[in-house]
Design an enzyme around this catalytic site. Sequence first.
Site, PDB file in Angstrom:
ATOM      1  N   GLN A 111      -4.704  -5.006   6.890  1.00  0.00           N
ATOM      2  CA  GLN A 111      -5.528  -5.788   6.140  1.00  0.00           C
ATOM      3  C   GLN A 111      -5.562  -7.297   6.850  1.00  0.00           C
ATOM      4  O   GLN A 111      -6.607  -8.027   6.394  1.00  0.00           O
ATOM      5  CB  GLN A 111      -5.256  -5.893   4.748  1.00  0.00           C
ATOM      6  CG  GLN A 111      -5.272  -4.731   4.043  1.00  0.00           C
ATOM      7  CD  GLN A 111      -6.805  -4.287   3.833  1.00  0.00           C
ATOM      8  OE1 GLN A 111      -7.774  -4.910   4.099  1.00  0.00           O
ATOM      9  NE2 GLN A 111      -6.898  -3.139   3.533  1.00  0.00           N
ATOM     10  N   ASP A 152       3.083  -4.309   8.226  1.00  0.00           N
ATOM     11  CA  ASP A 152       1.993  -3.826   7.884  1.00  0.00           C
ATOM     12  C   ASP A 152       0.757  -4.651   8.022  1.00  0.00           C
ATOM     13  O   ASP A 152       0.529  -5.372   7.005  1.00  0.00           O
ATOM     14  CB  ASP A 152       2.103  -3.194   6.386  1.00  0.00           C
ATOM     15  CG  ASP A 152       0.685  -2.380   6.308  1.00  0.00           C
ATOM     16  OD1 ASP A 152      -0.056  -2.416   7.083  1.00  0.00           O
ATOM     17  OD2 ASP A 152       0.781  -1.702   5.222  1.00  0.00           O
ATOM     18  N   LYS A 173     -10.224  -0.389  10.253  1.00  0.00           N
ATOM     19  CA  LYS A 173     -10.493  -1.724   9.445  1.00  0.00           C
ATOM     20  C   LYS A 173     -10.989  -2.766  10.432  1.00  0.00           C
ATOM     21  O   LYS A 173     -11.107  -4.156   9.693  1.00  0.00           O
ATOM     22  CB  LYS A 173      -9.141  -1.839   8.417  1.00  0.00           C
ATOM     23  CG  LYS A 173      -9.013  -0.668   7.610  1.00  0.00           C
ATOM     24  CD  LYS A 173      -7.921  -1.161   6.712  1.00  0.00           C
ATOM     25  CE  LYS A 173      -7.364   0.016   5.899  1.00  0.00           C
ATOM     26  NZ  LYS A 173      -7.892   0.816   4.985  1.00  0.00           N
ATOM     27  N   CYS A 198      -4.918   2.822  -3.559  1.00  0.00           N
ATOM     28  CA  CYS A 198      -3.641   3.217  -2.974  1.00  0.00           C
ATOM     29  C   CYS A 198      -2.578   2.106  -3.200  1.00  0.00           C
ATOM     30  O   CYS A 198      -1.497   2.026  -2.387  1.00  0.00           O
ATOM     31  CB  CYS A 198      -3.792   3.564  -1.468  1.00  0.00           C
ATOM     32  SG  CYS A 198      -4.728   5.086  -1.193  1.00  0.00           S
ATOM     33  N   HIS A 214       0.734  -1.100   0.115  1.00  0.00           N
ATOM     34  CA  HIS A 214      -0.142   0.010   0.042  1.00  0.00           C
ATOM     35  C   HIS A 214       0.914   1.210  -0.036  1.00  0.00           C
ATOM     36  O   HIS A 214       1.891   1.214   0.745  1.00  0.00           O
ATOM     37  CB  HIS A 214      -0.928  -0.061   1.257  1.00  0.00           C
ATOM     38  CG  HIS A 214      -1.887   1.122   1.371  1.00  0.00           C
ATOM     39  ND1 HIS A 214      -1.539   2.303   1.691  1.00  0.00           N
ATOM     40  CD2 HIS A 214      -3.330   0.827   1.194  1.00  0.00           C
ATOM     41  CE1 HIS A 214      -2.662   3.073   1.851  1.00  0.00           C
ATOM     42  NE2 HIS A 214      -3.633   2.386   1.546  1.00  0.00           N
TER      43      HIS A 214
END
Lengths: 157, 413
Positions: free
Chosen positions: B210, B207, B233, B371, B130
């Site tokens: 998600q 990261d 999220k 993104c 991302h």
Amino acid sequence: MSKLAELNTDDLKDLYRELILDHARNPRNFGPLRSATHRARGANPLCGDTLELYLELDADEVVRAARFEGTGCAISLASASLLTETVAGLPRHLALQWFEQVTASLTGGRSEFDLGKLMALQGVREFPARVKCATLPWHTMRSAFQQQATTATTTTE
Amino acid sequence: MSHATLAFDKNALDVRSDFPSLTQSVNGQTLVYLDSAASAQQPNTVIEAVQQYHEHDHANVHRGVHSLSHRATEAYEGARDKLCGFLNAASRREIVLTSGTTESINLVAQSFCRPRISAGEQILITHMEHHSNIVPWQILCEQTGAELVVAPIDNRGQLDTDALRELLTEKVFLLAIGHVSNALGSVNPVREIISWAKDLDIPVLVDGAQAVPHMAVDVKDLDCDFYAFSGHKMLGPTGTGVLYGREALLEDMPPWQGGGDMILEVRFDGTVYNDLPYKFEAGTPNISGVVGLGSAVDYLQAIGLTRIAQHEQALLEYMTGQLAGIDGLRLIGTAREKASVQSFLVDDIHPHDLGTILDHQGVAIRTGHHCAMPVMDFFNVPGTARASLALYNDRDDIDRLVAAIRKAQEIFA
């Protein structure tokens, strides 16, 4: 599965009119213009779409040719295609008046011009998220006239 | 009933009624929300926790001796404890509350990397990151003369792990890698990759934006040095996020921003910084948001991340199968290991046009570059349509998605 309510597609049909779909599938004046005297790049940061607009002005500042290339949705392609048809043959000041009139009409205002084929873009007024798709080519044209080195974006201030 | 249907029913969750926003109509149709990878909807309990805080407990934290300040502090720090348990971190000192994944990654770039990295050293990322796990490193490289190196992906949208392993050399200062790709849904084998990095003493940032709402994450088991994610999220409020950092590393890092709350003593001839994790939390934080995030952790844990993962896996399989059955539909991102996300293109319909037509039928998907413009460039597309799942989605949602895509094909026929 839950029964769907009857789908009202009138707004959609208004957005994706036959004329729009035709210009999106077969954009007019698509491709580079070697003799261009003015050019600008338009970008929609939301979706990453870009278009390059080329104008050839003669000594009297009349648009002799207008072409464009790039990627975009049906609305932005059709708008760019219709733009090139509209401004070819117009003096610069009149082309800029078309910019004012078209963007005003797409953002909720009224046009004093008879917009003709460009009326087909009016469907976007019901789809606020899509207005910028239709106005991007026109903002790009204004940038090209101003010979701004920067990339036009879809800000519709 | 077929075997597949039985298996699906066993895994199905019935939580939709916990989410008030999902009961509304959009353009005359019951909302089908398939954009949770961009931001998830919130359950009643989260909304009520935030409201309760605003109605009864609001005051500034870590400051007053009065009752409200005490309650606000308890609620805020209580959420930190929940997050510590959620990640199985060793200590609450390792849980830095931020505004989201983006701030968490920028914090590591500027506070951990910038003071130590030398020109010529490398930050290694992957092609599927991302923008928030690309741009902070580009800024760092501009500042320091370090080099950004990108591990490649294949045509299915999977990380080329062999290539990544070759790129892991002593020149790499830090590996920053997504747990799950937001555009493709690919799940990276981060545990194994981290073990390779550890062999070379290379720190790793994951990261996890998600990953956290879709699978159980255990930072001890992963053995990562930093783990970044966002609250919104995972059913929490926007403007909240976490940076998990290994305590020994956080101890050695300078503050990220200066201000109130991150200090012990301030004098004009020198200031003593606060302990972990407060050293990295300057200014009045997003108290109500963090309270909501703590409530989101409670909600996810009550249902169970394992059950959620099973439900979503079964649903993803169903969705992928249904989408693949549509003539002219091209799936983008077909990795073997995937979670909750499917990108696709339909005929030569531009994703924005598809998104508008679907929205008109009450179906919310994301369209565009997500993104992740380098991913779009890799697949040579300007953007995609993306349907992303959460625990509250069901088969009806997928059926509505498929019907709506067919309608778009009719309009563009």
